[in-house]
Motif scaffolding. Sequence first.
Motif, PDB file in Angstrom:
ATOM      1  N   VAL A   9       0.844  -1.207   0.000  1.00 19.31           N
ATOM      2  CA  VAL A   9       0.000   0.000   0.000  1.00 19.31           C
ATOM      3  C   VAL A   9       0.874   1.248   0.000  1.00 19.31           C
ATOM      4  O   VAL A   9       0.615   2.218  -0.736  1.00 19.31           O
ATOM      5  CB  VAL A   9      -0.940  -0.001   1.223  1.00 19.31           C
ATOM      6  N   THR A  10       1.926   1.235   0.821  1.00 17.88           N
ATOM      7  CA  THR A  10       2.830   2.383   0.904  1.00 17.88           C
ATOM      8  C   THR A  10       3.559   2.604  -0.419  1.00 17.88           C
ATOM      9  O   THR A  10       3.781   3.748  -0.840  1.00 17.88           O
ATOM     10  CB  THR A  10       3.844   2.180   2.042  1.00 17.88           C
ATOM     11  N   TYR A  35      -6.765   8.222  -3.564  1.00 16.14           N
ATOM     12  CA  TYR A  35      -6.295   6.905  -3.109  1.00 16.14           C
ATOM     13  C   TYR A  35      -6.105   6.885  -1.589  1.00 16.14           C
ATOM     14  O   TYR A  35      -6.539   5.959  -0.902  1.00 16.14           O
ATOM     15  CB  TYR A  35      -4.985   6.534  -3.799  1.00 16.14           C
ATOM     16  N   VAL A  36      -5.471   7.922  -1.059  1.00 17.06           N
ATOM     17  CA  VAL A  36      -5.213   7.979   0.388  1.00 17.06           C
ATOM     18  C   VAL A  36      -6.514   8.076   1.168  1.00 17.06           C
ATOM     19  O   VAL A  36      -6.658   7.470   2.238  1.00 17.06           O
ATOM     20  CB  VAL A  36      -4.284   9.169   0.718  1.00 17.06           C
ATOM     21  N   GLN A  38      -9.325   6.715   0.662  1.00 12.23           N
ATOM     22  CA  GLN A  38     -10.082   5.472   0.784  1.00 12.23           C
ATOM     23  C   GLN A  38      -9.350   4.411   1.613  1.00 12.23           C
ATOM     24  O   GLN A  38      -9.856   3.311   1.810  1.00 12.23           O
ATOM     25  CB  GLN A  38     -10.421   4.912  -0.609  1.00 12.23           C
ATOM     26  N   LEU A  39      -8.161   4.748   2.127  1.00 15.88           N
ATOM     27  CA  LEU A  39      -7.413   3.790   2.943  1.00 15.88           C
ATOM     28  C   LEU A  39      -7.988   3.709   4.347  1.00 15.88           C
ATOM     29  O   LEU A  39      -8.633   4.634   4.836  1.00 15.88           O
ATOM     30  CB  LEU A  39      -5.936   4.216   3.020  1.00 15.88           C
ATOM     31  N   SER A  40      -7.750   2.589   5.005  1.00 12.26           N
ATOM     32  CA  SER A  40      -8.176   2.430   6.395  1.00 12.26           C
ATOM     33  C   SER A  40      -7.260   3.232   7.309  1.00 12.26           C
ATOM     34  O   SER A  40      -6.160   3.640   6.909  1.00 12.26           O
ATOM     35  CB  SER A  40      -8.135   0.953   6.802  1.00 12.26           C
ATOM     36  N   GLU A  43      -3.843   1.584   7.719  1.00 13.08           N
ATOM     37  CA  GLU A  43      -2.933   1.776   6.588  1.00 13.08           C
ATOM     38  C   GLU A  43      -2.347   3.187   6.596  1.00 13.08           C
ATOM     39  O   GLU A  43      -1.164   3.386   6.295  1.00 13.08           O
ATOM     40  CB  GLU A  43      -3.684   1.510   5.286  1.00 13.08           C
ATOM     41  N   ILE A  44      -3.167   4.161   6.952  1.00 12.83           N
ATOM     42  CA  ILE A  44      -2.697   5.544   7.027  1.00 12.83           C
ATOM     43  C   ILE A  44      -1.646   5.694   8.129  1.00 12.83           C
ATOM     44  O   ILE A  44      -0.622   6.367   7.950  1.00 12.83           O
ATOM     45  CB  ILE A  44      -3.882   6.500   7.266  1.00 12.83           C
ATOM     46  N   ARG A  86      -8.885   9.776  11.246  1.00 15.11           N
ATOM     47  CA  ARG A  86      -8.388   9.271   9.972  1.00 15.11           C
ATOM     48  C   ARG A  86      -8.284  10.377   8.921  1.00 15.11           C
ATOM     49  O   ARG A  86      -7.274  10.483   8.209  1.00 15.11           O
ATOM     50  CB  ARG A  86      -9.307   8.151   9.466  1.00 15.11           C
ATOM     51  N   ALA A  90      -4.859  11.535   7.108  1.00 16.46           N
ATOM     52  CA  ALA A  90      -4.724  11.365   5.660  1.00 16.46           C
ATOM     53  C   ALA A  90      -4.288  12.679   5.017  1.00 16.46           C
ATOM     54  O   ALA A  90      -3.443  12.705   4.114  1.00 16.46           O
ATOM     55  CB  ALA A  90      -6.045  10.891   5.056  1.00 16.46           C
TER      56      ALA A  90
END
Length: 287
Positions: A9-10, A35-36, A38-40, A43-44, A86, A90
């Motif tokens: 992901v990164t 894209y960022v 919609q990340l959980s 993941e962020i 979040r 982000a």
Amino acid sequence: MNFAHFINVTKTVHQLACNRRTSNSIEASRELEKYVDQLSFDEIKFIQIIMYLGRETTDEDRLKYSNRELFVSQQRYLEKKSWSIRELEADHIVAKLPLDEYLEKGLEIAGNLNIQLDSYTDLDTKKDNLKDEEGAVFMSKYSRVKKIDANFVDSYLAKGWELIDTTKELSSFGETTITYHMGYPISSYIADLKGIIEKYEELGLFEELKKRLCEKEGLDPQGLREESFYLGDRPNNEAVNFFNHYVYVLKNEKGNYIYDDPANKKKEESKIKKTVSVTVDGDDLPF
């Protein structure tokens, strides 16, 4: 979810950040932001660890510590500093213009690690780390969070909102603008709600509420009243319980509402009248 997933992901974010820098286009910036967004949260958080790992690690650190030690140290630092929410985190990632450089260096440090990130599993279902000076959970302080531009900051502040943070964003004209992150405190939200309720009471709608609740239970509204002090245990019903709770929530006091059926009072008065009538007729008087 394992370490390899977070690394992949990164890497995707790194590639999008490279595209943004090389093309210098609005489309590339929006693709990265989309894209960022919609990340959980997990993941962020991981991307931020890699990002700051690349930004903060010096050549001296690389010689002094192992890659694993550097990664774990950065992870613990960010956890202790605490993340907010979040959406804001982000924004912090996207706002970093040298993002591709930070991630490239961070990925180089973390790329050969093989860590099973059990600590990241289901973090979204747990409470956020403590942030403010009172030790409260960050989001327990605000009922709403909103992004606005500078033109609306003063009007939001006047309405009881607070400034949480600011981030830099690329405008549609290719210029860097400041976005203001505003939070509406729960304390202000509660005060507003109390003000609305007070207006209802001022216009007599409180009495209508009592009437409706009593009618729902088949009770006489005249029997519901509030005493100036606690009269002890009495039979409760839905209306009594509701209004005692109403007093407790709005005034932080113990409610003293009771219900005495007016029909019972009339029966008692009738008995007294009959007793007096019999006594008078029988001349059984004390004078």
